[in-house]
Design a protein around this motif. Structure first.
Motif, PDB file in Angstrom:
ATOM      1  N   LEU A  66     -45.272 -13.399 -24.817  1.00 23.31           N
ATOM      2  CA  LEU A  66     -46.233 -13.461 -25.914  1.00 23.31           C
ATOM      3  C   LEU A  66     -46.174 -12.197 -26.748  1.00 23.31           C
ATOM      4  O   LEU A  66     -45.685 -11.156 -26.307  1.00 23.31           O
ATOM      5  CB  LEU A  66     -47.649 -13.658 -25.357  1.00 23.31           C
ATOM      6  CG  LEU A  66     -47.881 -14.889 -24.475  1.00 23.31           C
ATOM      7  CD1 LEU A  66     -49.343 -14.967 -24.077  1.00 23.31           C
ATOM      8  CD2 LEU A  66     -47.446 -16.166 -25.184  1.00 23.31           C
ATOM      9  N   CYS A 123     -56.455  -7.324 -18.846  1.00 21.98           N
ATOM     10  CA  CYS A 123     -56.090  -7.752 -20.199  1.00 21.98           C
ATOM     11  C   CYS A 123     -57.037  -7.147 -21.233  1.00 21.98           C
ATOM     12  O   CYS A 123     -58.243  -7.403 -21.195  1.00 21.98           O
ATOM     13  CB  CYS A 123     -56.136  -9.274 -20.284  1.00 21.98           C
ATOM     14  SG  CYS A 123     -55.826  -9.909 -21.941  1.00 21.98           S
ATOM     15  N   HIS A 157     -58.200 -12.356 -22.206  1.00 14.07           N
ATOM     16  CA  HIS A 157     -57.835 -13.755 -21.988  1.00 14.07           C
ATOM     17  C   HIS A 157     -56.662 -13.928 -21.005  1.00 14.07           C
ATOM     18  O   HIS A 157     -56.507 -14.990 -20.434  1.00 14.07           O
ATOM     19  CB  HIS A 157     -57.504 -14.456 -23.305  1.00 14.07           C
ATOM     20  CG  HIS A 157     -56.453 -13.796 -24.145  1.00 14.07           C
ATOM     21  ND1 HIS A 157     -55.196 -13.465 -23.676  1.00 14.07           N
ATOM     22  CD2 HIS A 157     -56.472 -13.419 -25.451  1.00 14.07           C
ATOM     23  CE1 HIS A 157     -54.487 -12.921 -24.638  1.00 14.07           C
ATOM     24  NE2 HIS A 157     -55.238 -12.870 -25.731  1.00 14.07           N
ATOM     25  N   THR A 158     -55.852 -12.880 -20.808  1.00 11.12           N
ATOM     26  CA  THR A 158     -54.698 -12.931 -19.900  1.00 11.12           C
ATOM     27  C   THR A 158     -53.871 -14.197 -20.122  1.00 11.12           C
ATOM     28  O   THR A 158     -53.431 -14.868 -19.179  1.00 11.12           O
ATOM     29  CB  THR A 158     -55.145 -12.826 -18.419  1.00 11.12           C
ATOM     30  OG1 THR A 158     -56.218 -11.898 -18.291  1.00 11.12           O
ATOM     31  CG2 THR A 158     -53.986 -12.324 -17.544  1.00 11.12           C
ATOM     32  N   ASN A 159     -53.660 -14.550 -21.388  1.00  8.93           N
ATOM     33  CA  ASN A 159     -52.895 -15.760 -21.702  1.00  8.93           C
ATOM     34  C   ASN A 159     -51.460 -15.705 -21.187  1.00  8.93           C
ATOM     35  O   ASN A 159     -50.840 -16.742 -20.958  1.00  8.93           O
ATOM     36  CB  ASN A 159     -52.887 -15.999 -23.216  1.00  8.93           C
ATOM     37  CG  ASN A 159     -54.179 -16.594 -23.716  1.00  8.93           C
ATOM     38  OD1 ASN A 159     -54.974 -17.125 -22.938  1.00  8.93           O
ATOM     39  ND2 ASN A 159     -54.423 -16.511 -25.027  1.00  8.93           N
ATOM     40  N   CYS A 160     -50.947 -14.506 -20.991  1.00  9.66           N
ATOM     41  CA  CYS A 160     -49.565 -14.364 -20.519  1.00  9.66           C
ATOM     42  C   CYS A 160     -49.385 -14.998 -19.140  1.00  9.66           C
ATOM     43  O   CYS A 160     -48.255 -15.358 -18.766  1.00  9.66           O
ATOM     44  CB  CYS A 160     -49.155 -12.896 -20.500  1.00  9.66           C
ATOM     45  SG  CYS A 160     -50.220 -11.830 -19.513  1.00  9.66           S
ATOM     46  N   GLU A 190     -52.352 -17.094 -17.730  1.00 14.77           N
ATOM     47  CA  GLU A 190     -53.185 -18.298 -17.737  1.00 14.77           C
ATOM     48  C   GLU A 190     -52.415 -19.495 -18.286  1.00 14.77           C
ATOM     49  O   GLU A 190     -52.550 -20.624 -17.807  1.00 14.77           O
ATOM     50  CB  GLU A 190     -54.442 -18.069 -18.580  1.00 14.77           C
ATOM     51  CG  GLU A 190     -55.431 -17.070 -17.998  1.00 14.77           C
ATOM     52  CD  GLU A 190     -56.183 -17.604 -16.796  1.00 14.77           C
ATOM     53  OE1 GLU A 190     -56.205 -18.835 -16.608  1.00 14.77           O
ATOM     54  OE2 GLU A 190     -56.755 -16.790 -16.043  1.00 14.77           O
ATOM     55  N   LYS A 191     -51.588 -19.272 -19.298  1.00 20.02           N
ATOM     56  CA  LYS A 191     -50.855 -20.363 -19.940  1.00 20.02           C
ATOM     57  C   LYS A 191     -49.483 -20.618 -19.310  1.00 20.02           C
ATOM     58  O   LYS A 191     -48.729 -21.463 -19.795  1.00 20.02           O
ATOM     59  CB  LYS A 191     -50.708 -20.077 -21.431  1.00 20.02           C
ATOM     60  CG  LYS A 191     -52.049 -20.123 -22.174  1.00 20.02           C
ATOM     61  CD  LYS A 191     -51.864 -19.991 -23.681  1.00 20.02           C
ATOM     62  CE  LYS A 191     -53.195 -20.165 -24.410  1.00 20.02           C
ATOM     63  NZ  LYS A 191     -53.050 -20.099 -25.884  1.00 20.02           N
TER      64      LYS A 191
END
Length: 345
Positions: free
Chosen positions: A301, A311, A315-318, A320-321
């Motif tokens: 990301l 994070c 959101h820690t999307n790296c 979570e997603k």
């Protein structure tokens, strides 16, 4: 005979990545002895490294100065009459012991303004040495000489007899292929793949006939319990149930490992286990799994790698997603190249 003291890293993964340095020091100094000053949790690693003649306990926790105690420990080390110290950490405190021990040549990178404490000072060119293992090995070379590439990977051995005894003690079944999952990361939550994703992956492997073993320290027992609960019994939680030495011997039975960027990831790589390495806030360019049997999963990301413990965007999307299906596919592709070997017993 030359005697070299290495002030070792504080993290387990870094401790694994330091092994090629010890190997290079012996290549450059035939007949020398390499000693390592290291914290207690890295001692099981050093015991499995034939390059290390002796390990000396570093009793100091993070942030502890304790000058009087450091002087006492340094004077004990002085009796070994070391010719050189290699200082891997970049802190002032890590350079105090070799200085107090009177070791004549003290090699290290500039770090926290350690002039005087480090008298063989090296400037670190991060672009020329992008990987941690390269930076470690550079300290074995003469000033301004880069380490010869490629650097041979770390290698750890496991003891199958003690591993079998541990499996019996813990009631573990060795009749089916084993996938080891390591859900912890001591550095912080921004390096930890969520429990629900590990649980989904555990169910997929259990449905495919695999045993799933979760490894980690006692600090990881809670996330291990959460994974087992969400996986509906598809995984066995061994987090906190073994010490590092026992974990290494048990991991040796695995046909696959799925790990966060952590110390256990580097151990799995050094054991030669096919490995899927998960990266969120950290960079596989800096601390990659040092193995020819590794697959890296990262979302790359725009906000990563940030190298933060938590994070900063909340959101820690790296991670979570990063869906379980993606990791499952990476694992299957890896297993096609490195299929499980049937148990000869």
């Amino acid at each position: 005979m030359k005697k070299i003291l290495v002030i070792g890293p504080s993290w387990v993964g870094d401790g694994v990545m330091a092994q090629p340095l010890y190997r290079r020091l012996l290549e450059r100094n035939p007949g020398a002895e390499v000693h390592v000053f290291a914290p207690v949790w890295t001692m099981p690693l050093l015991a499995r490294m034939p390059e290390v003649a002796r390990a000396h306990l570093n009793p100091f926790g993070h942030g502890q100065l304790q000058l009087g105690e450091r002087w006492r420990v340094a004077r004990e080390l002085a009796t070994e009459k070391f010719d050189q110290a290699i200082i891997l950490p970049g802190s002032i405190k890590s350079a105090l012991i070799p200085f107090m021990a009177g070791i004549p040549k003290r090699t290290g990178f500039t770090g926290e303004m350690r002039y005087g404490l480090v008298n063989d000072m090296r400037a670190l060119d991060e672009k020329a040495l992008p990987k941690m293992i390269e930076r470690f090995c550079a300290l074995a070379e003469a000033p301004a000489v880069a380490p010869e590439l490629p650097i041979a990977h770390p290698r750890l051995a496991f003891n199958s007899e003690t591993g079998q005894a541990s499996a019996m003690r813990l009631g573990l079944d060795l009749s089916r292929p084993v996938v080891v999952m390591c859900p912890g990361a001591e550095y912080g939550p921004a390096k930890r793949w969520p429990a629900r994703h590990f649980a989904a992956l555990s169910r997929a492997f259990a449905d495919a006939g695999w045993h799933v073993w979760l490894f980690g320290s006692a600090k990881d027992s809670e996330i291990g319990h959460a994974i087992c609960e969400q996986a509906g019994g598809a995984a066995t939680n061994l987090c906190g149930a073994t010490g590092l030495e026992e974990a290494i011997d048990l991991m040796g039975f695995a046909s696959l490992a799925v790990c966060n960027d952590s110390g256990l990831m580097h151990i799995a790589a050094a054991l030669g286990i096919p490995l899927v390495a998960l990266y969120g806030s950290s960079s596989p360019g800096f601390t990659p799994p040092l193995s020819d049997k590794a697959a890296i999963v990262t979302l790359s990301l725009d906000c990563s790698p940030c190298f933060e413990r938590v994070c900063p965007l909340k959101h820690t999307n790296c991670l979570e997603k990063m869906q379980a299906e993606r990791v499952w596919q990476a694992a299957q592709q890896l297993l096609e190249r490195h299929p499980p070997v049937p148990d000869a017993s």
